[in-house]
Design a protein around this motif. Structure first.
Motif, PDB file in Angstrom:
ATOM      1  N   MET A   1      14.984 -12.137  20.627  1.00  0.00           N
ATOM      2  CA  MET A   1      16.149 -11.842  21.450  1.00  0.00           C
ATOM      3  C   MET A   1      16.222 -12.853  22.601  1.00  0.00           C
ATOM      4  SD  MET A   1      17.039  -8.285  23.504  1.00  0.00           S
ATOM      5  CE  MET A   1      17.013  -7.317  22.013  1.00  0.00           C
ATOM      6  N   PRO A   2      17.395 -13.506  22.816  1.00  0.00           N
ATOM      7  CA  PRO A   2      17.500 -14.449  23.925  1.00  0.00           C
ATOM      8  C   PRO A   2      17.206 -13.771  25.256  1.00  0.00           C
ATOM      9  CG  PRO A   2      19.390 -14.616  22.440  1.00  0.00           C
ATOM     10  CD  PRO A   2      18.622 -13.406  22.019  1.00  0.00           C
ATOM     11  N   GLU A   3      16.621 -14.537  26.176  1.00  0.00           N
ATOM     12  CA  GLU A   3      16.214 -13.967  27.472  1.00  0.00           C
ATOM     13  C   GLU A   3      17.383 -13.325  28.190  1.00  0.00           C
ATOM     14  OE1 GLU A   3      13.009 -13.061  29.837  1.00  0.00           O
ATOM     15  OE2 GLU A   3      12.971 -14.270  28.016  1.00  0.00           O
ATOM     16  N   ASP A   4      18.582 -13.927  28.096  1.00  0.00           N
ATOM     17  CA  ASP A   4      19.745 -13.388  28.806  1.00  0.00           C
ATOM     18  C   ASP A   4      20.184 -12.039  28.261  1.00  0.00           C
ATOM     19  OD1 ASP A   4      19.752 -15.613  30.385  1.00  0.00           O
ATOM     20  OD2 ASP A   4      21.404 -16.625  29.348  1.00  0.00           O
ATOM     21  N   ASP A   5      19.806 -11.738  26.989  1.00  0.00           N
ATOM     22  CA  ASP A   5      20.217 -10.484  26.374  1.00  0.00           C
ATOM     23  C   ASP A   5      19.221  -9.354  26.597  1.00  0.00           C
ATOM     24  OD1 ASP A   5      22.463 -11.729  25.395  1.00  0.00           O
ATOM     25  OD2 ASP A   5      21.553 -12.253  23.469  1.00  0.00           O
ATOM     26  N   LEU A   6      18.084  -9.657  27.193  1.00  0.00           N
ATOM     27  CA  LEU A   6      17.074  -8.631  27.417  1.00  0.00           C
ATOM     28  C   LEU A   6      17.516  -7.676  28.516  1.00  0.00           C
ATOM     29  CD1 LEU A   6      13.806 -10.754  27.288  1.00  0.00           C
ATOM     30  CD2 LEU A   6      14.643  -9.172  25.548  1.00  0.00           C
ATOM     31  N   PRO A   7      17.211  -6.377  28.367  1.00  0.00           N
ATOM     32  CA  PRO A   7      17.530  -5.444  29.444  1.00  0.00           C
ATOM     33  C   PRO A   7      16.631  -5.677  30.653  1.00  0.00           C
ATOM     34  CG  PRO A   7      16.266  -4.366  27.711  1.00  0.00           C
ATOM     35  CD  PRO A   7      16.578  -5.739  27.204  1.00  0.00           C
ATOM     36  N   ASP A   8      17.034  -5.127  31.788  1.00  0.00           N
ATOM     37  CA  ASP A   8      16.181  -5.160  32.970  1.00  0.00           C
ATOM     38  C   ASP A   8      15.163  -4.031  32.821  1.00  0.00           C
ATOM     39  OD1 ASP A   8      14.955  -5.139  35.400  1.00  0.00           O
ATOM     40  OD2 ASP A   8      16.790  -5.139  36.598  1.00  0.00           O
ATOM     41  N   TYR A   9      13.966  -4.376  32.398  1.00  0.00           N
ATOM     42  CA  TYR A   9      12.965  -3.364  32.091  1.00  0.00           C
ATOM     43  C   TYR A   9      12.418  -2.673  33.337  1.00  0.00           C
ATOM     44  CZ  TYR A   9      12.824  -4.767  27.186  1.00  0.00           C
ATOM     45  OH  TYR A   9      13.152  -5.009  25.866  1.00  0.00           O
ATOM     46  N   ARG A  10      12.821  -3.108  34.514  1.00  0.00           N
ATOM     47  CA  ARG A  10      12.355  -2.440  35.739  1.00  0.00           C
ATOM     48  C   ARG A  10      13.094  -1.138  35.987  1.00  0.00           C
ATOM     49  NH1 ARG A  10      13.872  -6.409  40.155  1.00  0.00           N
ATOM     50  NH2 ARG A  10      15.722  -6.406  38.818  1.00  0.00           N
ATOM     51  N   THR A  11      14.276  -0.951  35.385  1.00  0.00           N
ATOM     52  CA  THR A  11      15.115   0.181  35.748  1.00  0.00           C
ATOM     53  C   THR A  11      15.841   0.737  34.535  1.00  0.00           C
ATOM     54  OG1 THR A  11      16.801   0.927  37.321  1.00  0.00           O
ATOM     55  CG2 THR A  11      17.150  -1.227  36.300  1.00  0.00           C
ATOM     56  N   ASP A  12      16.474   1.892  34.720  1.00  0.00           N
ATOM     57  CA  ASP A  12      17.355   2.461  33.704  1.00  0.00           C
ATOM     58  C   ASP A  12      18.751   2.577  34.310  1.00  0.00           C
ATOM     59  OD1 ASP A  12      17.094   4.617  35.452  1.00  0.00           O
ATOM     60  OD2 ASP A  12      15.860   5.810  34.092  1.00  0.00           O
ATOM     61  N   ARG A  13      19.609   3.398  33.719  1.00  0.00           N
ATOM     62  CA  ARG A  13      20.992   3.449  34.213  1.00  0.00           C
ATOM     63  C   ARG A  13      21.087   4.008  35.628  1.00  0.00           C
ATOM     64  NH1 ARG A  13      26.265   6.414  31.440  1.00  0.00           N
ATOM     65  NH2 ARG A  13      27.833   5.226  32.602  1.00  0.00           N
ATOM     66  N   SER A  14      20.049   4.679  36.086  1.00  0.00           N
ATOM     67  CA  SER A  14      20.061   5.195  37.454  1.00  0.00           C
ATOM     68  C   SER A  14      20.123   4.077  38.482  1.00  0.00           C
ATOM     69  CB  SER A  14      18.809   6.039  37.718  1.00  0.00           C
ATOM     70  OG  SER A  14      17.645   5.220  37.793  1.00  0.00           O
ATOM     71  N   GLY A  15      19.613   2.896  38.102  1.00  0.00           N
ATOM     72  CA  GLY A  15      19.575   1.763  39.028  1.00  0.00           C
ATOM     73  C   GLY A  15      18.377   1.761  39.949  1.00  0.00           C
ATOM     74  N   TRP A  16      17.539   2.801  39.857  1.00  0.00           N
ATOM     75  CA  TRP A  16      16.385   2.877  40.755  1.00  0.00           C
ATOM     76  C   TRP A  16      15.284   1.931  40.287  1.00  0.00           C
ATOM     77  CZ3 TRP A  16      11.299   4.869  39.947  1.00  0.00           C
ATOM     78  CH2 TRP A  16      10.527   4.939  41.117  1.00  0.00           C
ATOM     79  N   VAL A  17      14.798   1.090  41.202  1.00  0.00           N
ATOM     80  CA  VAL A  17      13.735   0.130  40.902  1.00  0.00           C
ATOM     81  C   VAL A  17      12.526   0.474  41.760  1.00  0.00           C
ATOM     82  CG1 VAL A  17      13.059  -2.301  40.857  1.00  0.00           C
ATOM     83  CG2 VAL A  17      15.427  -1.662  40.366  1.00  0.00           C
ATOM     84  N   PRO A  18      11.376   0.785  41.154  1.00  0.00           N
ATOM     85  CA  PRO A  18      10.214   1.215  41.934  1.00  0.00           C
ATOM     86  C   PRO A  18       9.519   0.103  42.707  1.00  0.00           C
ATOM     87  CG  PRO A  18       9.682   1.143  39.606  1.00  0.00           C
ATOM     88  CD  PRO A  18      11.148   0.885  39.710  1.00  0.00           C
ATOM     89  N   GLY A  19       9.866  -1.146  42.456  1.00  0.00           N
ATOM     90  CA  GLY A  19       9.232  -2.256  43.171  1.00  0.00           C
ATOM     91  C   GLY A  19       8.330  -3.069  42.276  1.00  0.00           C
ATOM     92  N   ALA A  60      13.478   7.855  34.993  1.00  0.00           N
ATOM     93  CA  ALA A  60      12.282   8.125  34.193  1.00  0.00           C
ATOM     94  C   ALA A  60      11.793   6.891  33.449  1.00  0.00           C
ATOM     95  CB  ALA A  60      12.553   9.256  33.207  1.00  0.00           C
ATOM     96  N   ALA A  61      12.689   5.964  33.121  1.00  0.00           N
ATOM     97  CA  ALA A  61      12.289   4.762  32.384  1.00  0.00           C
ATOM     98  C   ALA A  61      12.136   3.549  33.288  1.00  0.00           C
ATOM     99  CB  ALA A  61      13.301   4.464  31.277  1.00  0.00           C
ATOM    100  N   SER A  62      12.183   3.742  34.598  1.00  0.00           N
ATOM    101  CA  SER A  62      11.987   2.630  35.525  1.00  0.00           C
ATOM    102  C   SER A  62      10.506   2.272  35.582  1.00  0.00           C
ATOM    103  CB  SER A  62      12.493   3.002  36.917  1.00  0.00           C
ATOM    104  OG  SER A  62      13.894   3.212  36.896  1.00  0.00           O
ATOM    105  N   ALA A  63      10.217   0.973  35.681  1.00  0.00           N
ATOM    106  CA  ALA A  63       8.825   0.522  35.637  1.00  0.00           C
ATOM    107  C   ALA A  63       8.579  -0.543  36.693  1.00  0.00           C
ATOM    108  CB  ALA A  63       8.500  -0.038  34.247  1.00  0.00           C
TER     109      ALA A  63
END
Length: 431
Positions: A1-19, A60-63
């Motif tokens: 998968m091209p890098e630009d197509d990868l999801p942001d694995y730090r967060t889910d649809r909530s938008g919360w990023v734990p740091g 719950a899926a934020s990392a």
């Protein structure tokens, strides 16, 4: 998968990023990929956050830093569909709508119908015990799960449940794992109950002068012994947002909208009875048996969240109250909006008392979060819950503690320790 197509694995649809950023991402393609990842993480004491489509709304899926993200969206096969036993065996990455379409070819359907049905996965539905529009008649995801294949924290693969509808051998570990948000194990397979596809769907759409009138009408349906499959309530602010997005004129028709659907044999007769109840207080009622007309009427509910999100960033919240207190909950949420100066839109699965207050964050996210806290307190005051169907994740843990109390919470954490003695599975989430 091209890098630009990868999801942001730090967060889910909530938008919360734990740091920070995860240590690595494992995109599993086989059950052995999951087993090997967990066995290594268990040995090293490395936290693992499991995710599917990333459509969750509670973080719950934020990392964050120091975690392994285990992406199981690639486990996306429908392994078996049996029209006689009316079951499907699937992997967790199967898109919910795709399963429903596969079942339709056999005259069956998968009952859970979350708002994100076109993009969410079965595994995510299981993780959060997702509900949706049809929950009032057909139940939530837990009611459609017969068995699960689960990889435990140390890499062992177990199977819980059975392929039969009846069965009481042992404790119900299947029901325990559904809704556990990846804290007890990683679901790698599921045996799901399918139901006969309704031969007919009848729809009623009604407008009301006030939300209170619409809420009372939804309660009157239950009091009259009616059990439609869908009862959805949309407030005036949301109708105005839909008008702005679609060029419609809902808000000029009433300050609240109620969508009701009945299905199966006798749907036409039931919707006539529904219309009779709604007509006592509605400003207008329209019914139809035509699928295209029904889809047009239902757009006033399906367009609700996209219309609100089109106005800017939002907090998508989720509470439930006893349905007898639905009108009170709407009134109080609107009062909270006025007192905090926040822009809050509300729609609801009215038949089961599940409200979705959508709070625009605007230029003052802190005010939006303060309003959300007051809404959670309101839910508890009315005898309800702070997490109806979106899960607890990271964002509602403190409120869950208030809802459950210390003794129940301690018991749940002891159960987690049995499944996950080293505490690597989605730490800091749900429990």
């Amino acid at each position: 998968m091209p890098e630009d197509d990868l999801p942001d694995y730090r967060t889910d649809r909530s938008g919360w990023v734990p740091g920070g950023a995860p240590l690595r991402v494992v995109r599993a393609r086989t059950v052995d990929d999951v087993r090997n990842t967990l066995a290594a993480a268990h040995r090293d004491g490395t936290p693992v956050v499991t995710r599917g489509a990333g459509t969750g709304l509670a973080g719950a899926a934020s990392a964050g830093s120091g975690t392994i993200v285990l992406d199981v969206s690639g486990l996306d096969r429908i392994l078996h569909l049996d029209p006689v036993d009316a079951i499907a065996r699937v992997e967790p990455g199967v898109i919910t709508a795709d399963l429903d379409r596969a079942a339709a070819a056999h005259g069956l359907f998968f009952a859970p119908d979350p708002g994100s049905v076109a993009i969410c996965t079965v595994g995510g539905n299981i993780a959060t015990n997702a509900g949706g529009l049809r929950a009032t008649r057909y139940g939530v995801t837990r009611d459609s799960v017969l068995a699960l294949d689960v990889v435990l924290a140390d890499g062992r693969l177990i199977r819980v449940g059975r392929q039969t509808v009846k069965g009481v051998a042992g404790l119900d570990l299947t029901a325990l794992i559904v809704g556990s948000e990846g804290t007890l194990g990683v679901v790698v397979g599921a045996t799901l109950r399918l139901l006969p596809r309704p031969r007919q769907v009848a729809t009623a759409a009604a407008y009301f002068a006030t939300v209170a009138d619409a809420a009372k009408a939804s309660i009157a349906l239950a009091a009259g012994g009616l059990r439609p499959s869908v009862v959805e309530l949309v407030d005036g602010r949301t109708l105005a947002a839909i008008d702005a997005l679609r060029g419609t004129a809902h808000a000029g028709t009433g300050d609240a909208f109620l969508l009701v659907q009945a299905d199966g044999f006798g749907a036409a007769e039931e919707i006539d009875a529904v219309a009779g109840v709604l007509g006592r207080t509605a400003t207008s009622v329209r019914t139809t048996l035509d699928p295209d007309t029904a889809a047009a009427l239902a757009a006033a509910r399906r367009d609700a969240l996209p219309a609100i999100e089109a106005k800017g960033p939002v907090l998508i919240e989720d509470i439930a109250v006893p349905r007898s207190r639905l009108g009170e909950a709407f009134d109080e949420v609107h009062r909270i909006a006025a007192e905090t100066g926040t822009d809050i839109h509300v729609f609801a699965h009215a038949a089961d008392g599940n409200l979705h207050p959508i709070i625009r964050t605007g230029d003052d996210p802190a005010a939006a979060h303060r309003a959300a806290d007051r809404i959670f307190a309101l839910a508890l005051d009315l005898g309800g819950t702070v997490a109806a169907e979106h899960g607890v994740g990271a964002l509602k843990r403190s409120w869950m503690e208030r809802e459950l109390g210390p003794d129940v919470l301690a018991l749940q954490r002891r159960i987690k320790e049995i499944f996950d003695p080293t505490g690597i599975l989605n730490p800091g989430k749900a429990l």
